[in-house]
Write a protein that holds these residues in place. Structure first.
Motif, PDB file in Angstrom:
ATOM      1  N   ILE A  14      87.010  58.478  50.375  1.00 13.88           N
ATOM      2  CA  ILE A  14      85.835  58.196  49.545  1.00 13.88           C
ATOM      3  C   ILE A  14      84.714  57.733  50.476  1.00 13.88           C
ATOM      4  O   ILE A  14      84.792  56.650  51.052  1.00 13.88           O
ATOM      5  N   VAL A  17      82.852  53.807  51.015  1.00 17.90           N
ATOM      6  CA  VAL A  17      83.553  52.809  50.213  1.00 17.90           C
ATOM      7  C   VAL A  17      84.592  52.136  51.102  1.00 17.90           C
ATOM      8  O   VAL A  17      85.370  52.812  51.767  1.00 17.90           O
ATOM      9  N   LYS A 142      88.480  57.088  42.348  1.00 16.00           N
ATOM     10  CA  LYS A 142      87.336  57.506  43.171  1.00 16.00           C
ATOM     11  C   LYS A 142      86.024  57.287  42.427  1.00 16.00           C
ATOM     12  O   LYS A 142      85.062  56.758  42.981  1.00 16.00           O
ATOM     13  N   CYS A 145      85.199  53.577  42.183  1.00 15.32           N
ATOM     14  CA  CYS A 145      84.793  53.064  43.497  1.00 15.32           C
ATOM     15  C   CYS A 145      83.364  53.503  43.831  1.00 15.32           C
ATOM     16  O   CYS A 145      82.559  52.705  44.323  1.00 15.32           O
ATOM     17  N   GLN A 146      83.054  54.752  43.569  1.00 20.57           N
ATOM     18  CA  GLN A 146      81.705  55.247  43.851  1.00 20.57           C
ATOM     19  C   GLN A 146      80.675  54.536  42.983  1.00 20.57           C
ATOM     20  O   GLN A 146      79.581  54.209  43.448  1.00 20.57           O
ATOM     21  N   TYR A 147      81.040  54.254  41.746  1.00 19.27           N
ATOM     22  CA  TYR A 147      80.140  53.507  40.869  1.00 19.27           C
ATOM     23  C   TYR A 147      79.909  52.104  41.415  1.00 19.27           C
ATOM     24  O   TYR A 147      78.770  51.637  41.499  1.00 19.27           O
ATOM     25  N   GLN A 149      80.182  51.049  44.423  1.00 15.81           N
ATOM     26  CA  GLN A 149      79.390  51.147  45.654  1.00 15.81           C
ATOM     27  C   GLN A 149      77.926  51.403  45.319  1.00 15.81           C
ATOM     28  O   GLN A 149      77.032  50.826  45.919  1.00 15.81           O
TER      29      GLN A 149
END
Length: 196
Positions: A14, A17, A142, A145-147, A149
């Motif tokens: 990812i 992150v 994923k 986690c992207q949110y 970040q």
């Protein structure tokens, strides 16, 4: 939890992150403390209770890989390990064979202890394994986690940026965007939820 799982996603999987964020997201859904009700990465768990719960037990945090041990404490305070010939595993169930007699237990809060390995072990189900981690779990982790970040970036929620005098910046956190991402992750994981 006796032995936690190894990470199944790393920062290499990812972009931008860190491992702490990944571990926090996985911890929210994985194992006995997670809301999903299942074990994701292979881990060793222990379920304990004060008295026998019957001869057929649905173990929490599926999928169950194997039974490590079953032990109990008798009325004299002596701990006994149940011989593995007296029980078996079928799916996520531990069951005791009819010829085995459950011993009397002492009055202890954890008189019966079942230690087992649960989670996805990447071995084919046809060969007795529990298979790979389902794609929807990996995707939900994923996405979350992207949110997380993204919400740490100032420019993501920049609503106004004036430069006339000295400049004016106004940020706003879109509740709609947060809800869309949360709902997407929940939909991905909804079919995986295990109720024991």
């Amino acid at each position: 939890m006796i032995e936690p799982p190894h990470p199944f996603l790393t920062p290499a999987d990812i972009d931008n992150v860190d491992q702490e964020t990944i571990d926090a997201v996985v911890g929210e859904i994985d194992g006995p403390d997670g809301w999903l009700g299942r074990a994701i990465g292979a881990q060793t768990l222990e379920w304990s209770f004060a008295e026998w719960q019957g001869r057929n037990l649905l173990l929490p945090c599926a999928p169950v890989i194997e039974i490590v041990s079953v032990s109990c404490t008798d009325t004299k305070g002596v701990e006994h390990t149940v011989d593995s010939v007296n029980y078996a595993k079928t799916g996520d169930y531990l069951w005791f064979k009819p010829v085995w007699h459950m011993p009397s237990l002492g009055c202890y809060p954890e008189a019966v202890r079942i230690r087992y390995r649960a989670g996805y072990d990447n071995r084919p189900v046809a060969d007795g394994g529990t298979g790979p981690i389902p794609a929807q779990i990996r995707k939900a982790v994923k996405l979350t986690c992207q949110y997380l970040q993204a919400i740490g970036k100032d420019d993501l929620f920049l609503q106004v940026d004036e430069v006339d005098g000295v400049g004016r910046r106004q940020y706003v956190v879109s509740e709609t965007a947060a809800k869309i991402i949360h709902d997407a992750a929940e939909r991905l994981l909804g079919g995986m939820r295990h109720y024991a």
